[in-house]
Design a protein around this motif. Structure first.
Motif: not given
Length: 267
Positions: A135-158
């Motif tokens: 992950p290079v960025l974390l996008l917050e949505k609905g109280g969860k954090l979505i991991e975003v990689d260096a290609n802009g792919v949202r791949f996991a929720t933590v």
């Protein structure tokens, strides 16, 4: 007294009528279609036996069957998770394992996997070499954090933010730029900016805020901010920002949106 017969006449007299010096057609056919020598037959039979034995060894014997699966390269995922999804057919002939199908299944069902190499390890193993997305960025949505990689792919929720990964705030709902650049494009621009930050500045970045295509702001530790502008000219902006922060260590706000005319202000 009659003259003696000549040598030619004697020779001719001994030849039957219709005889010829050329070999018969039957003899020619026999030369063309000779039965193979026993040695040749033995060689042919040996090759056939060798091929048949090899096929039996690979598919029919217990010599080359899958007995173990080894996973390497995991960081967040566990080997058990990877091997459960891989579903390698233990007990099957090693040569018959569908490697491409296993790779496709792992990437489809475990989005955290960026790439995976499935390899046969003779005589009894299958190796799974996994490379996970980072992950290079974390996008917050609905109280969860979505991991975003260096290609802009949202791949996991933590639930918990990984250390050193800044949050991404997309605050462009009222921006006119959304008519030309949708949210996914703005996300990729934010990833691009994050990837071009110098090491120490990247470590101190807490938030990447995007309000339009031309307006990216970095929120750093200790309340400092950097107005980056668009994602263009990133390497030049990174160099200018590094020099500017060294020249004005007490400044609280930096503007490198125009790298040829940077500015620092506040304290």
């Amino acid at each position: 007294m009659a003259a003696g017969s000549t040598t030619a006449e004697k020779s001719g007299a001994n030849k039957p009528k219709g005889s010829s010096e050329r070999p018969s057609r039957t003899g020619t056919r026999n030369l063309r279609f000779r039965v193979p020598a026993p040695r040749v037959l033995l060689v042919v039979l040996g090759v056939v036996a060798l091929v048949a034995g090899g096929i039996w060894a690979l598919y029919g014997s217990t010599w080359f069957r899958v007995e173990r699966v080894k996973t390497s390269g995991t960081r967040i995922l566990t080997p058990g998770e990877v091997e459960g999804v891989a579903a390698v057919p233990v007990g099957s002939p090693l040569v018959s394992v569908d490697i491409d199908a296993i790779e496709a299944r792992l990437r489809r069902e475990l989005p955290r996997i960026d790439s995976v190499d499935v390899e046969r390890s003779w005589p009894h193993g299958i190796g799974l070499k996994v490379t996970e997305r980072k992950p290079v960025l974390l996008l917050e949505k609905g109280g969860k954090l979505i991991e975003v990689d260096a290609n802009g792919v949202r791949f996991a929720t933590v639930d918990t933010a990984p250390r050193g990964v800044p949050r991404l705030v997309l605050d462009a709902a009222s921006s006119p730029s959304l008519r030309r650049f949708d949210a996914d494009r703005l996300l990729r621009e934010a990833v691009r900016v994050r990837g071009e930050l110098p090491g120490e500045i990247a470590e101190n970045t807490r938030v990447v805020r995007v309000t339009s295509y031309d307006s990216v702001t970095l929120e750093l530790a200790k309340g400092r901010t950097v107005f980056w502008g668009s994602g263009e000219h990133g390497p030049a902006k990174a160099r200018v920002l590094t020099a500017l922060m060294k020249a004005s260590p007490k400044a609280g706000h930096f503007d490198v949106s125009a790298p040829t005319a940077p500015a620092a202000s506040g304290s």
